[in-house]
Design a protein around this motif. Structure first.
Motif, PDB file in Angstrom:
ATOM      1  N   SER A  67     -17.473 -12.968   8.839  1.00 42.89           N
ATOM      2  CA  SER A  67     -17.135 -11.964   9.843  1.00 42.89           C
ATOM      3  C   SER A  67     -16.225 -10.917   9.218  1.00 42.89           C
ATOM      4  O   SER A  67     -15.329 -11.253   8.439  1.00 42.89           O
ATOM      5  CB  SER A  67     -16.423 -12.630  11.017  1.00 42.89           C
ATOM      6  N   PRO A  68     -16.405  -9.643   9.506  1.00 39.86           N
ATOM      7  CA  PRO A  68     -15.488  -8.619   8.997  1.00 39.86           C
ATOM      8  C   PRO A  68     -14.029  -8.905   9.357  1.00 39.86           C
ATOM      9  O   PRO A  68     -13.117  -8.540   8.614  1.00 39.86           O
ATOM     10  CB  PRO A  68     -15.979  -7.339   9.671  1.00 39.86           C
ATOM     11  N   ALA A  69     -13.823  -9.591  10.459  1.00 39.94           N
ATOM     12  CA  ALA A  69     -12.458  -9.911  10.886  1.00 39.94           C
ATOM     13  C   ALA A  69     -11.806 -10.968  10.009  1.00 39.94           C
ATOM     14  O   ALA A  69     -10.596 -11.186  10.102  1.00 39.94           O
ATOM     15  CB  ALA A  69     -12.466 -10.384  12.336  1.00 39.94           C
ATOM     16  N   SER A  70     -12.592 -11.647   9.161  1.00 40.10           N
ATOM     17  CA  SER A  70     -12.024 -12.672   8.272  1.00 40.10           C
ATOM     18  C   SER A  70     -11.625 -12.106   6.911  1.00 40.10           C
ATOM     19  O   SER A  70     -11.185 -12.853   6.034  1.00 40.10           O
ATOM     20  CB  SER A  70     -13.036 -13.811   8.075  1.00 40.10           C
ATOM     21  N   ILE A  71     -11.776 -10.805   6.716  1.00 39.63           N
ATOM     22  CA  ILE A  71     -11.422 -10.169   5.440  1.00 39.63           C
ATOM     23  C   ILE A  71     -10.005  -9.595   5.545  1.00 39.63           C
ATOM     24  O   ILE A  71      -9.714  -8.769   6.401  1.00 39.63           O
ATOM     25  CB  ILE A  71     -12.419  -9.051   5.085  1.00 39.63           C
ATOM     26  N   THR A  72      -9.136 -10.047   4.654  1.00 39.07           N
ATOM     27  CA  THR A  72      -7.745  -9.574   4.661  1.00 39.07           C
ATOM     28  C   THR A  72      -7.458  -8.605   3.525  1.00 39.07           C
ATOM     29  O   THR A  72      -6.467  -7.875   3.568  1.00 39.07           O
ATOM     30  CB  THR A  72      -6.780 -10.767   4.552  1.00 39.07           C
ATOM     31  N   SER A  73      -8.304  -8.590   2.494  1.00 42.22           N
ATOM     32  CA  SER A  73      -8.106  -7.673   1.367  1.00 42.22           C
ATOM     33  C   SER A  73      -9.437  -7.066   0.973  1.00 42.22           C
ATOM     34  O   SER A  73     -10.423  -7.788   0.772  1.00 42.22           O
ATOM     35  CB  SER A  73      -7.480  -8.420   0.181  1.00 42.22           C
ATOM     36  N   LEU A  74      -9.471  -5.742   0.843  1.00 40.02           N
ATOM     37  CA  LEU A  74     -10.702  -5.041   0.517  1.00 40.02           C
ATOM     38  C   LEU A  74     -10.446  -4.048  -0.611  1.00 40.02           C
ATOM     39  O   LEU A  74      -9.517  -3.240  -0.547  1.00 40.02           O
ATOM     40  CB  LEU A  74     -11.227  -4.296   1.743  1.00 40.02           C
ATOM     41  N   THR A  75     -11.285  -4.123  -1.665  1.00 45.90           N
ATOM     42  CA  THR A  75     -11.234  -3.164  -2.766  1.00 45.90           C
ATOM     43  C   THR A  75     -12.534  -2.384  -2.783  1.00 45.90           C
ATOM     44  O   THR A  75     -13.620  -2.967  -2.871  1.00 45.90           O
ATOM     45  CB  THR A  75     -11.042  -3.872  -4.122  1.00 45.90           C
ATOM     46  N   ILE A  76     -12.439  -1.076  -2.675  1.00 46.82           N
ATOM     47  CA  ILE A  76     -13.608  -0.197  -2.727  1.00 46.82           C
ATOM     48  C   ILE A  76     -13.536   0.599  -4.011  1.00 46.82           C
ATOM     49  O   ILE A  76     -12.639   1.428  -4.194  1.00 46.82           O
ATOM     50  CB  ILE A  76     -13.652   0.733  -1.500  1.00 46.82           C
ATOM     51  N   ASP A  77     -14.480   0.354  -4.907  1.00 51.53           N
ATOM     52  CA  ASP A  77     -14.437   0.934  -6.249  1.00 51.53           C
ATOM     53  C   ASP A  77     -15.667   1.801  -6.466  1.00 51.53           C
ATOM     54  O   ASP A  77     -16.797   1.309  -6.450  1.00 51.53           O
ATOM     55  CB  ASP A  77     -14.383  -0.205  -7.281  1.00 51.53           C
ATOM     56  N   ASN A  78     -15.429   3.071  -6.674  1.00 50.94           N
ATOM     57  CA  ASN A  78     -16.527   3.999  -6.970  1.00 50.94           C
ATOM     58  C   ASN A  78     -16.539   4.294  -8.468  1.00 50.94           C
ATOM     59  O   ASN A  78     -16.544   5.446  -8.901  1.00 50.94           O
ATOM     60  CB  ASN A  78     -16.361   5.286  -6.164  1.00 50.94           C
TER      61      ASN A  78
END
Length: 532
Positions: A67-78
């Protein structure tokens, strides 16, 4: 000890173990083992997700499992530098950011302002605790800061950001930020940060460009800032004092100096005075200073014992218990001064692998004893039976010779010392033999192709009278005459260990003298001469 199976652990313990695993391991390796682990991973709610954006990304499939609600850390790398339209399409298609209600940490790398704006406008404002943004266009940096200020952040990292030209940046008033990391700023921005963010406890900057305008700071602008780190400090002592005067309550300070700023070496006396006057509460201080000196430089290079001496005052050793090391890498002509143990954010890319692991003369403020060390900052390397070979055709000066001689005095690792082709004269020879009186391991010395005269030969002769370890000396191609040769020959009556003495290509017709000397000995010494 009884073997414990993962299947026997309660879900809370398994979840704590998952905290140290990446999402791929949890979902692809653990989840499919059995029904029990499947159920445990389904209830895990602290996923750290790393996403590389491209047109072929299909992260929508991932959200069928978590679930998106279970994600506490997000790295977006382009990192592939996809076009903005492709990145935005990927985000809107694959990432239901509005559902990331428990997101605490967000890292965005390589995205343009338009992409960052969409990301930040889609994330719930109440959730984000830490935000990191790198590689953003210069003209959009003020807008990015304004966007970040809308979140109740605890930590904001604005890495690789040159802010010196962004005079229109307005740091939010009363932003409840505790930790800020930015690139290079100017003095006015630094002072603005100290004044406008009263909750700030930790500030990390690459550098602060002071410039010509120095505002008067009568009282500290921030009595809350406790930690300051400058990772590539180009400030001179006067400028450092100005920076410190704004933050008198500092308890932690970390400085990595730009090597181009202090070409005479770091002055410990001046640094002590500044710290005493401006930072009375400081108890944790780390610094790293390194510079290369040119072979033909006119600047006087101090020997490392002279450089370390100011750091042996009662302030450093007894009051603060800050211990300093100074080392000299002879092969690459680099001198470094740093606090030990080394626990700072120095950039290893500034140094070659050779420099990080090369033999060096080192002296500590603790014992003031010079020694040879081969060590990276992470590990000690212990070796025996080594050869010290100083680079050819490097013009040595008195301070370099002092460092080398002082280290040899207490060394027990080197068997061979090669100082050929280094413009060494009689004074340097005297320094060496005085230091080598305490050395009990060196057995071979190469002093060929230098500028040693009869005076240097006399110094060597005095040393050989009492040495019992040296077996070979190469003095070929120097300026030794019959006088020096005779002095060396006479000393051999006292020396029983020397086996090889090479005196070819000198101004001497001394073969008969040496032969006469050899008859007085029971040991045979092989002697080379240009005379036949």
């Amino acid at each position: 000890m009884e073997n414990i199976s993962l299947l026997s652990l309660p879900p809370e313990i398994c979840h704590r173990i998952f905290d140290y695993c990446d999402s791929q391991t949890i979902l692809l390796s653990v989840r499919g083992v059995c029904r029990y682990l499947h159920d445990i991973t389904s209830t895990y709610s602290r996923f750290e997700l790393k996403c590389n954006l491209s047109k072929n990304s299909k992260y929508d499939v991932l959200f069928r499992f978590i679930s998106p609600a279970s994600i506490t850390s997000l790295t977006i790398d382009n990192k592939y530098h996809s076009h903005d339209d492709d990145v935005i399409s990927c985000l809107t298609r694959n990432f239901p950011l509005i559902q990331f209600t428990q997101l605490r940490s967000l890292h965005v790398d390589g995205c343009n302002y338009s992409v960052i704006k969409i990301i930040l406008s889609s994330i719930p404002f109440h959730s984000l605790d830490e935000l990191s943004i790198t590689q953003i266009e210069e003209h959009t940096r003020p807008q990015v800061i304004s966007l970040a200020a809308k979140f109740n952040l605890r930590k904001f990292v604005f890495a690789k950001s040159e802010l010196t030209t962004n005079d229109n940046i307005s740091w939010p008033i009363n932003w409840q930020l505790e930790c800020l990391e930015i690139g290079t700023c100017n003095l006015l921005q630094y002072l603005s940060i100290c004044k406008r963010i009263p909750s700030l406890r930790t500030l990390v900057i690459e550098d602060c460009v002071v410039g010509e305008y120095w505002p008067k700071i009568s009282n500290g602008l921030s009595n809350q800032l406790k930690s300051l780190t400058i990772t590539n400090c180009s400030a001179y002592f006067e400028e450092l004092e100005l920076l410190f005067s704004a933050v008198p309550a500092l308890t932690h300070l970390e400085l990595v100096f730009d090597e181009d700023m202090y070409e005479y070496g770091l002055n410990g006396h001046r640094l002590e005075r500044i710290l005493k006057r401006r930072l009375p509460l400081l108890h944790d201080f780390k610094f790293f200073f390194a510079y290369h000196y040119s072979e033909n430089s006119n600047i006087q290079i101090l020997d490392i014992k002279s450089l370390i001496l100011p750091f042996r005052s009662s302030f450093w050793l007894e009051e603060k218990h800050w211990y300093i090391t100074c080392d000299h890498i002879l092969q690459t002509r680099m001198i470094r001064i740093y606090t030990t143990p080394v626990q700072i954010r120095y950039d290893k890319g500034r140094f070659s692998e050779q420099e990080l692991r090369e033999h060096r003369c080192e002296v500590s403020s603790k014992d003031y004893t010079c020694r040879f060390i081969r060590r990276s900052f992470e590990a000690q390397i212990t070796e025996k039976n080594l050869t010290m070979s100083y680079p050819e055709n490097i013009r040595t000066n008195n301070e370099i010779i002092q460092d080398l001689a002082a280290a040899l005095e207490h060394d027990d690792t080197f068997l061979t010392l090669d100082l050929s082709k280094n413009h060494i004269g009689d004074t340097e020879v005297e320094q060496f033999v005085n230091a080598l009186k305490s050395n009990t391991t060196l057995n071979t010395i190469d002093l060929s192709n230098n500028a040693i005269t009869d005076v240097g030969a006399q110094h060597l002769a005095e040393y050989l009278k009492y040495n019992t370890k040296l077996t070979a000396i190469d003095l070929s191609n120097n300026a030794i005459t019959d006088v020096g040769a005779e002095i060396l020959a006479l000393c051999l009556t006292h020396n029983t260990s020397l086996r090889t003495l090479n005196l070819t290509d000198n101004n001497s017709q001394f073969r008969k003298i040496i032969e006469a000397t050899l008859t007085m000995r029971t040991n045979t010494v092989k002697c080379y001469s240009c005379c036949h």
